[in-house]
Structures are given as structure tokens and as C-alpha cells.
Design an enzyme around this catalytic site. Structure first.
Site, mmCIF file in Angstrom:
data_model
loop_
_atom_site.group_PDB
_atom_site.id
_atom_site.type_symbol
_atom_site.label_atom_id
_atom_site.label_comp_id
_atom_site.label_asym_id
_atom_site.label_seq_id
_atom_site.Cartn_x
_atom_site.Cartn_y
_atom_site.Cartn_z
ATOM 1 N N ASP A 115 0.835 -1.207 0.000
ATOM 2 C CA ASP A 115 0.000 0.000 0.000
ATOM 3 C C ASP A 115 0.867 1.252 0.000
ATOM 4 O O ASP A 115 0.768 2.104 0.878
ATOM 5 C CB ASP A 115 -0.937 -0.026 1.212
ATOM 6 N N ASP A 126 -1.470 -2.406 -4.227
ATOM 7 C CA ASP A 126 -1.781 -0.978 -4.117
ATOM 8 C C ASP A 126 -0.508 -0.163 -4.339
ATOM 9 O O ASP A 126 0.230 0.144 -3.401
ATOM 10 C CB ASP A 126 -2.439 -0.654 -2.778
ATOM 11 N N TYR A 154 -2.007 4.381 -6.553
ATOM 12 C CA TYR A 154 -3.242 5.049 -6.102
ATOM 13 C C TYR A 154 -3.715 6.092 -7.111
ATOM 14 O O TYR A 154 -4.280 7.123 -6.754
ATOM 15 C CB TYR A 154 -3.049 5.682 -4.719
ATOM 16 N N ASN A 185 -6.531 -3.850 -4.736
ATOM 17 C CA ASN A 185 -7.815 -3.337 -5.223
ATOM 18 C C ASN A 185 -7.660 -2.019 -5.982
ATOM 19 O O ASN A 185 -8.446 -1.717 -6.887
ATOM 20 C CB ASN A 185 -8.791 -3.156 -4.061
ATOM 21 N N HIS A 238 -3.101 -9.608 -1.514
ATOM 22 C CA HIS A 238 -3.343 -8.272 -0.962
ATOM 23 C C HIS A 238 -4.201 -8.250 0.309
ATOM 24 O O HIS A 238 -3.698 -7.855 1.362
ATOM 25 C CB HIS A 238 -3.930 -7.369 -2.044
ATOM 26 N N HIS A 288 -11.506 -3.395 6.726
ATOM 27 C CA HIS A 288 -11.458 -4.602 5.890
ATOM 28 C C HIS A 288 -11.547 -5.887 6.718
ATOM 29 O O HIS A 288 -11.067 -6.948 6.289
ATOM 30 C CB HIS A 288 -10.183 -4.622 5.034
ATOM 31 N N HIS A 330 -3.321 -4.105 2.368
ATOM 32 C CA HIS A 330 -4.719 -3.683 2.400
ATOM 33 C C HIS A 330 -5.091 -2.935 3.684
ATOM 34 O O HIS A 330 -5.725 -1.889 3.612
ATOM 35 C CB HIS A 330 -5.627 -4.893 2.195
ATOM 36 N N VAL A 331 -4.762 -3.475 4.831
ATOM 37 C CA VAL A 331 -5.007 -2.787 6.101
ATOM 38 C C VAL A 331 -3.804 -1.894 6.379
ATOM 39 O O VAL A 331 -2.668 -2.382 6.447
ATOM 40 C CB VAL A 331 -5.224 -3.791 7.249
ATOM 41 N N HIS A 332 -4.043 -0.615 6.572
ATOM 42 C CA HIS A 332 -2.945 0.357 6.644
ATOM 43 C C HIS A 332 -2.369 0.438 8.058
ATOM 44 O O HIS A 332 -2.470 1.460 8.753
ATOM 45 C CB HIS A 332 -3.424 1.727 6.167
#
Length: 543
Positions: free
Chosen positions: A204, A231, A234, A287, A369, A379, A406-408
Site C-alpha cells: 500500500d 496498491d 493510487y 484493489n 493483498h 477490511h 490492504h489494512v494500513h
């Protein structure tokens, strides 16, 4: 920190542990815990509220993202591994992108794709040729701007020696359009005794000032290989006219299609070139790479800009593939393509794992991801259907480590299978903390009032089905405390470094952006136990 048991790795595991426990390091402050010490009591590192500031993207005027070449000179040069040590992909872009209502793609046949290379900087005596392409991002709606890329080149170099530095330049010599000379080091030969020195793992990423901190720290750690767990640029947080947002769906709910501003990909490639031209990057889609456009096309930028060893690994898609790096077999899976047991990806995964040979590559590392094991509200259990389809297969082949994004935030698990602590399960590491434009994940699903509504959790991009019937032991969708599978979680930006020490010991280190580059945020030895957990094709629930 030194690995304290290198000199006795030929010993059997019980005697090895005896010597390790007697070592001075085990009673000192610099002792590094191992998974043999676990499972660990769950720990949550308190939130540093100073880190909740607004993330800001680098503007298009920043010198680091502007075009500095002329004509058809190469830019955005990047490397990626092929299936094994003896080959590597070199990619670059020539010519300028176009954006507007009417765009005319460049002709890829007007310029050659050539890499000159050799083991001596002043004698690039070998040459490899490849192919080129152009992709477009088109929208069938008035008022939206279309995009077409520069000419993207991919050249596969073969016949390389292991653990060897090669010098190269790329471009078209007939057009006097060649890059400056760069270099890379090939991977070691695949065997239990040889591994890349350091493997950086990041997810990400985006292109913010937080990203620049992440990359600066990552470069300081001198990686030999980088995994980017989805990711990337962006670009889809922007309208086609370049207007940006922290939350696209919140700010632009009336747009007829989810637009993207494709020049952000070019900015990202330019900023990253100082690293990607020297160190292979292995990317798997997230995503934000979906990027729907005309005729329901998706993943055009992702699939066009990067080279993937998907054909070499028997895959039919850029969205999932595998490769070896020394004694590690990496499997990169696609969460936004069919993952059901009846689908092509699952069949490919079965065949790939069936060929996986622990006597050649003792370590099995898998990445995709969206995480299966994350205790953050963001998520939460979003990828449950993928977990139901694939977890048993990955477990049965003894997967050692799983990386997700995915999870920041950052989270490391205890060994786990089907939500239960299991000494033969993988260690799951969520590393979606690269520093992107969106918010940092700070809320946990086990906190009062933070558990999401179950039927709201499925992701339409993953099929939109609800598969979260496997509730906790108390019959709830969320735990009422930090789950046992969660060993450590912290909301910070950063990156990780993986170092395989031998065929059973690996050192994992996580670094926070806000710390000095030498300060460790989390560190643990991940230890394989082949005697306890049979190496290959073990029966589920019989470890």
C-alpha cells in the site's frame, strides 16, 4: 543483530535449541524471540497520535516525478525476476504519455527493445531483445479525459550466472536512445544453503511524503529483492482531470465510472527508478489496481507496466504467479480474480504446490493483498471467501509465512490455522503500512462498538459473497478482546526486511518510518519445524 546459532546449524533441532538457550544472547537485552517461544500473549502498541496527520501526495511539479529524459530515451526503468536465478526482466518506457479527449497511441514498432549487458561495466558484450506495447485507459463518457501510455518495453535476459553482478543499459541504439549504465545482482542458485541477503516487504505504497520516508528507510537497508504486496500508485484516488481525494467514493459519488488519473503511474515510476533499476521488484495486484474502464477492462496499467514470470511459472494470468529466489519458493496470489476451488487459479496453485520441492527450496512464502488474519476494523474479514477456498490447501503444503497488505497498519500473527493457534500454521504478517494517501488503520474490531456489521464486510471486487459464518468460540462475529492469533499490532507506517539464515531459521524485522533507520519496531526469528510438521502434503489436522 547477529544470528546466535549459525555455528551449530548441523545439529538436530533439540540439541540446537539447547545450545541456543544456553547462549549469552538468550539472557541479554538483545535477545531476539523466536516462534519456538510462542504462541505469544497478544500485544497492542499504543497509538502515537502524532502520526495521524494528513498524508499528502507528491505534486506533479515535484522534481522527483517530472520527466527528465528527451525524445525516446528510456525512463521508469525497472527489474523483476523470472522464474529462477538464470533470467531477469528489464522494463522501461520511451516516449511521452498523452491525456485528453482525443489521444492517438504511439506505434510500438517504431522503436526496438534492446538490453546490452555484461559482467564488466566497460564491456557490455551481450544483447537481448524483447517486446513492446502501449495501453490506454478510455472512458465512454463526455467530460472524462482519456489516456494512452508511452511505449512500454519488456526484455527477458537469460543464461545468467547466480549471485553475480551484471551491468546493463537499455533502449534502442539505432535511435541513439540508450539509458545510462545500471547494474543488478542475480539471485543465488536454488538450494537449501543459499538465499538473497535481504528481502524488503512493503504494501500500500502510493506516492506521498510518507512514501518517500518508507523508501528512504528501505533503501538504507540495502535489499536484494523487494516484494510489493499490492496498491501501487493510487491513481484511482484522482479524477481524470487530476482532481484528488482522500476518499474517492466519498468525494465523487456522482461520477459515471470510477475514474483514474493515469499520469500518477508515470510519476510513481519516475520516483522509484533509482531503486527499481537496481533491485528486482515483485508486485502483486491490490484493489487500487483494478481501474475499470471501457468494455469492462481492468488491471490494464498493472498488467502492462510490470513484467511478471507468469508464463514461466505456468500461470495464464499476470494476477498470480510464482518464482524462486535462492532457497525460497514465492507464490503470489490474486484476490481480485476467481479464487474458487473450481477456478483456474486454484487449479494452477495445486499444480504449482505439487511441483514445490523442499529439498531445493525449503521455504514457502505466499502473498496476496487483502489479509485473512487481521484484527483491525478496516477490511475486517473481507477476504473470508478466499480464505475458505484456499486456506486448507496452503496449510496442507506447510506454508511458512504469508504477507498481506490492504489494512494500513502493521500486525504479526502467532502460527494459526482456521482461527485456532496451530504450531504448523503459517505466520501471517500484515504490512499495508507503506504510507499511502488514505487513512491509517487505528480501530480494532474487538474494541466496544467497533465490530462491523457482518453483511457489510464482503468486498464486491472479490465477488461480494458473505462467507463469515465461522464465528468466534463465543458465537460472535468479532472477538471481545485482541484475538489469540494476533501476536502484535501497531498503527504506524513502515516496511519489513526478511532474512533467511538457513533452511529452518529466518529473521523478520519491521521498521517504523518515524524511528531512525537503525531502530527496530518488531523483530522475531521465524523457525520452521520440519520434524514436527511434515514437509510436504501433510494431512490437514494431522501435524
Amino acid at each position: 543483530m547477529a544470528f546466535h546459532c549459525d555455528s551449530i546449524t548441523f545439529l538436530g533441532l533439540p540439541l540446537l535449541l539447547f545450545f541456543c538457550l544456553l547462549s549469552p544472547a538468550s539472557s541479554s537485552d538483545d535477545y531476539i524471540p523466536t516462534t519456538l517461544d510462542g504462541p505469544f500473549v497478544p500485544v497492542t502498541v499504543p497509538l502515537d497520535t502524532s502520526l495521524r496527520g494528513k498524508a499528502i501526495d507528491l505534486p506533479h511539479t515535484d522534481p522527483r516525478v517530472r520527466r527528465h529524459v528527451t525524445g525516446f530515451e528510456p525512463e521508469q526503468i525497472s527489474l523483476s525476476l523470472s522464474s529462477d536465478h538464470d533470467s531477469i526482466w528489464v522494463s522501461w518506457i520511451t516516449g511521452e504519455f498523452q491525456i485528453g479527449k482525443n489521444v492517438k497511441p504511439l506505434d510500438p514498432t517504431t522503436i526496438d527493445s534492446i538490453v546490452q549487458f555484461g559482467t564488466l561495466r566497460h564491456s557490455l558484450s551481450h544483447e537481448a531483445k524483447g517486446h513492446s506495447l502501449v495501453y490506454s485507459q478510455l472512458y465512454p463518457f463526455d467530460g472524462l479525459l482519456n489516456y494512452t501510455s508511452g511505449i512500454i518495453h519488456h526484455v527477458r535476459i537469460t543464461g545468467l550466472k547466480p549471485s553475480t553482478v551484471y551491468y546493463y543499459r537499455c533502449g534502442d541504439p539505432s535511435r541513439h536512445a540508450m539509458s545510462k549504465i545500471h547494474h543488478f545482482r542475480t539471485m543465488p542458485i536454488s538450494r537449501p544453503s543459499s538465499y538473497p541477503g535481504r528481502i524488503a516487504v512493503v504494501g500500500d505504497l502510493g506516492l506521498t511524503y510518507n512514501t518517500t520516508d518508507t523508501i528512504s528507510h528501505l533503501i538504507h537497508n540495502s535489499p536484494d529483492l523487494v516484494l510489493l504486496i499490492g496498491d501501487v500508485s493510487y491513481a484511482n484516488l484522482y479524477l481524470t482531470n487530476g482532481t484528488s481525494s482522500d476518499c474517492y467514493s466519498c468525494s465523487f459519488p456522482e461520477t459515471p465510472i470510477h475514474e483514474t488519473h493515469q499520469p500518477r503511474w508515470d510519476y510513481w515510476g519516475r520516483f522509484m527508478e533509482s531503486l527499481t533499476s537496481k533491485v528486482p521488484f515483485m508486485v502483486v495486484e491490490g484493489n487500487h489496481e483494478i481501474e475499470l474502464q471501457v468494455e469492462n477492462k481492468t488491471f490494464e496499467a498493472y498488467s502492462s507496466r510490470f513484467a511478471f514470470p507468469f508464463k514461466e511459472s505456468g500461470s495464464s494470468s499476470t494476477l498470480y504467479y510464482s518464482f524462486n529466489a535462492g532457497g525460497i519458493h514465492f507464490v503470489m496470489l490474486g484476490a481480485y480474480i476467481d479464487f474458487d476451488k473450481s477456478g483456474e487459479q486454484y487449479e494452477w496453485l495445486k499444480k504449482d504446490l505439487a511441483k514445490f520441492d523442499r529439498s531445493v527450496t525449503p521455504w514457502l512464502v505466499v502473498s496476496w493483498h487483502p489479509p485473512w488474519y487481521s484484527s483491525y476494523t478496516a477490511h475486517y474479514r473481507e477476504a473470508e471467501c478466499m480464505k475458505e477456498a484456499m486456506e486448507e490447501l496452503l496449510y496442507s503444503y506447510g506454508t511458512d509465512i504469508v504477507f498481506n497488505g490492504h489494512v494500513h497498519a502493521y500486525e504479526r500473527s502467532n502460527r494459526v490455522y482456521n482461527y485456532e493457534l496451530d504450531p504448523c500454521g503459517p505466520v501471517y504478517i500484515v504490512i499495508g503500512d507503506g504510507g499511502n494517501r488514505e487513512k491509517m488503520a487505528i480501530e480494532h474490531a474487538d474494541e466496544p462498538g467497533k465490530c462491523p456489521e457482518p453483511l457489510a464486510t464482503p468486498d464486491p471486487a472479490m465477488g461480494g459473497k458473505f462467507c463469515g459464518w465461522n464465528f468466534t468460540t463465543s458465537g460472535k462475529f468479532c472477538w471481545d478482546r485482541q484475538p489469540d492469533y494476533s501476536a502484535l499490532r501497531e498503527s504506524s507506517f513502515g516496511h519489513g526486511i526478511l532474512e533467511m539464515k538457513n533452511e529452518t531459521w529466518a529473521l523478520w524485522t519491521w521498521y517504523r518510518n518515524q524511528d531512525s533507520s537503525s531502530k527496530v519496531g518488531d523483530q522475531i526469528y521465524i523457525v520452521r519445524e520440519p520434524d514436527r510438521c511434515p514437509r510436504h502434503n501433510r494431512l490437514v489436522n494431522h501435524c
